[in-house]
Structures are given as structure tokens and as C-alpha cells.
Design an enzyme around this catalytic site. Sequence first.
Site, PDB file in Angstrom:
ATOM      1  N   ILE A 135       4.507   6.325  -3.848  1.00  0.00           N
ATOM      2  CA  ILE A 135       3.769   7.268  -4.700  1.00  0.00           C
ATOM      3  C   ILE A 135       4.766   7.954  -5.637  1.00  0.00           C
ATOM      4  CG2 ILE A 135       2.530   9.480  -4.597  1.00  0.00           C
ATOM      5  CD1 ILE A 135       0.802   7.135  -3.838  1.00  0.00           C
ATOM      6  N   HIS A 172       0.481   6.052   9.183  1.00  0.00           N
ATOM      7  CA  HIS A 172       1.573   5.111   9.456  1.00  0.00           C
ATOM      8  C   HIS A 172       1.344   4.512  10.847  1.00  0.00           C
ATOM      9  CE1 HIS A 172       5.560   3.400   9.011  1.00  0.00           C
ATOM     10  NE2 HIS A 172       5.778   3.723  10.273  1.00  0.00           N
ATOM     11  N   ASP A 216       7.726   8.275   4.323  1.00  0.00           N
ATOM     12  CA  ASP A 216       7.433   8.572   5.735  1.00  0.00           C
ATOM     13  C   ASP A 216       8.144   9.804   6.289  1.00  0.00           C
ATOM     14  OD1 ASP A 216       5.799   6.317   5.822  1.00  0.00           O
ATOM     15  OD2 ASP A 216       7.427   5.012   6.476  1.00  0.00           O
ATOM     16  N   GLU A 236      -5.782   4.239  15.034  1.00  0.00           N
ATOM     17  CA  GLU A 236      -5.787   4.679  13.619  1.00  0.00           C
ATOM     18  C   GLU A 236      -7.206   5.017  13.186  1.00  0.00           C
ATOM     19  OE1 GLU A 236      -3.694   2.354  10.601  1.00  0.00           O
ATOM     20  OE2 GLU A 236      -2.566   1.374  12.181  1.00  0.00           O
TER      21      GLU A 236
HETATM   22  C1  GRF Z   1      -2.696   0.240   8.643  1.00  0.00           C
HETATM   23  O1  GRF Z   1      -2.056  -0.242   9.782  1.00  0.00           O
HETATM   24  C2  GRF Z   1      -2.034   1.498   8.152  1.00  0.00           C
HETATM   25  O2  GRF Z   1      -1.496   2.281   9.157  1.00  0.00           O
HETATM   26  C3  GRF Z   1      -0.917   0.955   7.312  1.00  0.00           C
HETATM   27  O3  GRF Z   1      -1.439  -0.197   6.695  1.00  0.00           O
HETATM   28  C4  GRF Z   1      -2.507  -0.713   7.478  1.00  0.00           C
HETATM   29  C5  GRF Z   1      -3.709  -0.775   6.585  1.00  0.00           C
HETATM   30  O4  GRF Z   1      -4.784  -1.417   7.178  1.00  0.00           O
HETATM   31  N1  GRF Z   1      -0.377   1.975   6.452  1.00  0.00           N
HETATM   32  P1  GRF Z   1      -6.218  -1.378   6.511  1.00  0.00           P
HETATM   33  O5  GRF Z   1      -6.073  -1.894   5.069  1.00  0.00           O
HETATM   34  O6  GRF Z   1      -6.706   0.038   6.524  1.00  0.00           O
HETATM   35  O7  GRF Z   1      -7.063  -2.288   7.320  1.00  0.00           O
END
Ligand code: GRF
Length: 199
Positions: free
Chosen positions: A86, A102, A143, A172
Site C-alpha cells: 500500500i 495475515h 506487517d 481467518e
Molecule cells: C488469506 O490467507 C489472507 O490471510 C492473505 O491472503 C489470503 C487471501 O485469501 N492475506 P482470499 O483471497 O481471501 O481467499
Amino acid sequence: MFNVAVFVSGRGSNLRSLFEKVRKDQINICAVISDKKNCGAVEFAQQNSITVFFVDSNVESYSLLIKELLKLSIDLIVLAGFLKKIPDELVDAFENKIINIHPALLPSFGGKGMYGMNVHKAVFESSAKWSGATVHFVNKIYDEGLIIAQRVVDISNVSSPDEIAQKVLNVEHELLPFVVQKISESKVVLKNNRVYVVD
Ligand code: GRF
């Protein structure tokens, strides 16, 4: 309404889980920004009538984008699998209003080149017993922004990086909507250089 813009580059599973899990009467995902013309995330946005903006890496492209995001009164930018760095200009325009997900437990296994399967391979090779997902604020260094929330997964019995990726992805999909919901309710508080998520 709390207006959210989501930056993507790939499959879009986090975009999808956000869209499905946050409260629609409070949160409006009103823009998706992609550096790829064709990807699952863009397809999902188009199917759900979310405005899509494409960016390339030049300064002009980001200056125009910032204007559009300000016009839309964006309250929060979510990086969900966005692979480009970014630019500082965007970080300055949206100070403490950009978060990233992340797929590991920062501050380990982060930084330049640590994305996608690279992360899970490094975690697997380290023989770590725990991995997880981190949501953090975005600053000008990869990060390194303050950590907002993390979820851990037990990887002591996994036999491949793919298996770690799947376990982490599952958390996530819970963690990101949780954090976005909390931020929208002003329940993420910055104090003395730490971040608190309150009830
Ligand atoms: C995820 O594992 C996220 O943590 C990382 O990239 C991946 C993206 O997956 N930054 P998606 O496109 O949301 O399926």
C-alpha cells in the site's frame, strides 16, 4: 452506515465471509479494489453489485483512487489478500483506518515475500506447533502495524503446508468479520501503543 472498502488480489474467500457475516444494517461493503482484472474476488463483487475499482502500481492510479474513496466516505479499508504494498500516500490519507489479515501469528512469519503459501511453508518448515491468523493496522512497513486480534490453531499433527493453510483460513473467516464488526461499533481502542478490543 459504516462504509468499508476491501482490497483484493485473488480468490476472495475473506471478502465473501465478510460480506456474509457482518451486520448488513450497520456495515456497507461499498467498494472492492483490485490489482487483478480477473479473480474470484472481483467476480464475487460483481455478482453482488459492489462497485469495483482497478489499480495499477502508479502514483496517479492511487491518487485517483484516494479521491474516489473519500467521495464514498469510506470509514475502513480492509486488505483481504491484497498482494501489493500500500503506498504511503494511502496510509497517510487513511491513518489508523486500514487493516490487514495475515495468515500467521505476527510478528513471526511476516514481512516482504511472506504471503500465501510462502507463509505456510515457512511455518511448516519451522516445526512450529501453533499457527493462526492476525488482524493488524497497516502502517508504512509490511506487517508491522499494531496487532488488533489473533486466533491460534494447533498444527502439531499436520503433515503439509496445505493442511496449515486450510486450518488458518477457517479461523481467518471468523476473525476478520469479528474485527470489522468491533471497529464499526467503536469497540477497538488504541491506548498507550496497544490495541484493546472491548465488549
Ligand atoms: C488469506 O490467507 C489472507 O490471510 C492473505 O491472503 C489470503 C487471501 O485469501 N492475506 P482470499 O483471497 O481471501 O481467499
